[in-house]
Design an enzyme around this catalytic site. Structure first.
Site, PDB file in Angstrom:
ATOM      1  N   HIS A  20      20.934  -6.922   4.322  1.00  0.00           N
ATOM      2  CA  HIS A  20      19.967  -6.405   5.305  1.00  0.00           C
ATOM      3  C   HIS A  20      19.210  -7.587   5.885  1.00  0.00           C
ATOM      4  O   HIS A  20      18.625  -8.376   5.133  1.00  0.00           O
ATOM      5  CB  HIS A  20      18.988  -5.450   4.621  1.00  0.00           C
ATOM      6  CG  HIS A  20      19.668  -4.262   4.013  1.00  0.00           C
ATOM      7  ND1 HIS A  20      19.740  -3.045   4.650  1.00  0.00           N
ATOM      8  CD2 HIS A  20      20.347  -4.112   2.842  1.00  0.00           C
ATOM      9  CE1 HIS A  20      20.414  -2.194   3.898  1.00  0.00           C
ATOM     10  NE2 HIS A  20      20.804  -2.822   2.787  1.00  0.00           N
ATOM     11  N   HIS A 201      25.421   3.588   3.111  1.00  0.00           N
ATOM     12  CA  HIS A 201      24.999   3.411   1.720  1.00  0.00           C
ATOM     13  C   HIS A 201      25.199   4.741   0.998  1.00  0.00           C
ATOM     14  O   HIS A 201      24.641   5.760   1.408  1.00  0.00           O
ATOM     15  CB  HIS A 201      23.508   3.079   1.653  1.00  0.00           C
ATOM     16  CG  HIS A 201      23.165   1.663   1.955  1.00  0.00           C
ATOM     17  ND1 HIS A 201      23.542   1.034   3.094  1.00  0.00           N
ATOM     18  CD2 HIS A 201      22.464   0.742   1.223  1.00  0.00           C
ATOM     19  CE1 HIS A 201      23.085  -0.212   3.075  1.00  0.00           C
ATOM     20  NE2 HIS A 201      22.426  -0.416   1.945  1.00  0.00           N
ATOM     21  N   GLU A 204      24.695   4.488  -4.628  1.00  0.00           N
ATOM     22  CA  GLU A 204      23.762   3.561  -5.291  1.00  0.00           C
ATOM     23  C   GLU A 204      22.831   4.402  -6.162  1.00  0.00           C
ATOM     24  O   GLU A 204      22.527   4.041  -7.286  1.00  0.00           O
ATOM     25  CB  GLU A 204      22.939   2.788  -4.238  1.00  0.00           C
ATOM     26  CG  GLU A 204      21.877   1.858  -4.826  1.00  0.00           C
ATOM     27  CD  GLU A 204      20.970   1.211  -3.755  1.00  0.00           C
ATOM     28  OE1 GLU A 204      20.819   1.792  -2.664  1.00  0.00           O
ATOM     29  OE2 GLU A 204      20.423   0.128  -4.030  1.00  0.00           O
ATOM     30  N   ASP A 285      19.739  -7.731  -0.452  1.00  0.00           N
ATOM     31  CA  ASP A 285      18.427  -8.171   0.050  1.00  0.00           C
ATOM     32  C   ASP A 285      18.063  -9.489  -0.637  1.00  0.00           C
ATOM     33  O   ASP A 285      17.135  -9.526  -1.461  1.00  0.00           O
ATOM     34  CB  ASP A 285      17.368  -7.106  -0.281  1.00  0.00           C
ATOM     35  CG  ASP A 285      17.632  -5.806   0.441  1.00  0.00           C
ATOM     36  OD1 ASP A 285      17.365  -5.740   1.653  1.00  0.00           O
ATOM     37  OD2 ASP A 285      18.131  -4.858  -0.201  1.00  0.00           O
TER      38      ASP A 285
HETATM   39  N1  ADE Z   1      17.464  -0.964   2.404  1.00  0.00           N
HETATM   40  C1  ADE Z   1      17.472  -2.247   2.015  1.00  0.00           C
HETATM   41  N2  ADE Z   1      18.089  -2.376   0.845  1.00  0.00           N
HETATM   42  C2  ADE Z   1      18.481  -1.140   0.476  1.00  0.00           C
HETATM   43  C3  ADE Z   1      19.180  -0.624  -0.631  1.00  0.00           C
HETATM   44  N3  ADE Z   1      19.603  -1.395  -1.627  1.00  0.00           N
HETATM   45  N4  ADE Z   1      19.399   0.694  -0.691  1.00  0.00           N
HETATM   46  C4  ADE Z   1      18.981   1.493   0.288  1.00  0.00           C
HETATM   47  N5  ADE Z   1      18.335   1.061   1.355  1.00  0.00           N
HETATM   48  C5  ADE Z   1      18.089  -0.247   1.457  1.00  0.00           C
HETATM   49 ZN    ZN Z   2      21.843  -2.197   1.098  1.00  0.00          ZN
END
Ligand code: ADE
Ligand code: ZN
Length: 347
Positions: A20, A201, A204, A285
């Site tokens: 990101h 996404h 997760e 990130d």
């Molecule tokens: N935005 C930034 N990192 C994220 C993540 N790991 N999961 C969901 N949204 C995100």
């Molecule tokens: Zn992400």
């Protein structure tokens, strides 16, 4: 001269598909932009950058987003992000940006895209490391805002606005728990009709069935994270068979979501690779979890006992999973082959 594993894996040419842009903002840049734009951090950064779960992390991510208020702010971030990537051996990236909050507060998408393009173009000229953009829907805003804001992106495409060619696909991030991904089907249909690639996404913080919806209802070509896939043997078999890429971020999962991922040793990544999944390696990130792509390759090699040839294969798998055209993929595979041969020889 003998070199460390970290140095070797930093020099190995790599691509990154799950990162990101806002999550690459260095602490110094965050402080500078916060001061300039009159935004006060809720806590000292070293305290802020400790997370109990995804929802706590997202509060911090949203704060980081809030310091980006002008085209020049986005340009500075994008430029610095390319330089960091290049210094980690990254030759090509597809990078998320999530403008929902900015659009809601009145910033224009044209300015954001133009600023990102300004910064990325400058970074590319300096380093040769290339970047494409993925427009991420923020699930937290719900499907009607997603539709409305995606229409702004499609309008920029119709107008051939500055920098819009760099945006090659859409994704969605933010909260997974309690969200049925299928409500975003209209936005994904509109993106497909406009010729944009699609990812999302999922898995997760959500079960395997949500991955299946992302594939079958939203038409995702890749899945970001996807670690819950292992709950469903039939889904694993399908992803292996179709070689649908998963953009996995092991260290970020451990740092961001320690509730669910207690350690790298307990992470699903080695099982995903062993199952034959096209599980690529990414940072998510990096500045918010104290990471870089060179460090992530090193963490994974050390944690799972992978030798250099496995790490080279992971780098090739990243290229296979990109949305680059076949000529560019061939060129990137060749660069990895050439440099990894030198690295193997040196080691
Ligand atoms: N935005 C930034 N990192 C994220 C993540 N790991 N999961 C969901 N949204 C995100
Ligand atoms: Zn992400």
């Amino acid at each position: 001269m003998p070199t460390s594993l970290r140095d070797t894996l930093t020099r190995l040419p790599k691509v990154e598909l799950h990162v990101h842009l806002e999550g690459t903002m260095l602490a110094d840049t965050l402080s500078e932009l916060a001061r300039k734009n009159g935004v006060t951090p809720p806590a000292p950064l070293d305290e802020m950058y400790r997370y109990a779960n995804l929802s706590g992390f997202l509060d911090v991510f949203w704060f980081v987003q809030s310091v980006l208020q002008t085209r020049e702010d986005w340009a500075m971030l994008a430029y610095e992000s390319v330089l960091q990537a290049a210094s980690n051996g990254v030759i090509y990236r597809e990078v998320f940006f999530t403008p929902a909050r900015h659009l809601r507060s009145g910033m224009s998408l044209a300015d954001i895209v133009a600023g990102v393009d300004d910064g990325m173009s400058a970074g590319e000229r300096e380093t040769g490391s290339e970047t494409r953009m993925i427009y991420d829907i923020d699930r937290d805003f719900g499907p009607s805002v997603a539709d409305e804001q995606l229409e702004m992106l499609l309008e920029l495409r119709r107008r051939a606005a500055h920098g819009i060619d760099r945006v090659i696909g859409i994704g969605m991030d933010s909260t997974e728990r309690g969200v049925d991904p299928s409500v975003f089907a209209p936005a994904y249909r509109a993106a497909k009709a406009a010729g944009l690639h699609r990812t999302g996404h999922q898995g997760e913080d959500s079960p395997a069935w949500a991955i299946e919806i992302a594939l079958d209802v939203l038409g995702c070509e890749r899945i970001d994270h996807g670690i819950s896939v292992l709950e469903d043997a039939a889904l694993v078999a399908r992803l292996v068979d179709e070689q649908i890429p998963l953009t996995v971020c092991p260290t970020a999962n451990v740092v961001i979501n320690p509730d669910k991922c207690v350690s790298l040793d307990a992470h699903a990544y080695p099982a995903m690779r062993a199952a034959g999944l096209l599980a690529t390696l990414n940072t998510d990130d990096p500045a918010l979890v104290g990471l870089s792509l060179g460090a992530e390759y090193t963490n994974v090699a050390n944690a799972y006992g992978y030798g250099l040839s496995t790490m080279v294969q992971i780098a090739h798998d990243g290229v296979t999973a990109t949305w680059a055209d076949d000529d560019d993929k061939r060129r990137m595979h060749a660069v990895i082959d050439e440099v990894s041969a030198e690295l193997l020889h040196a080691g």
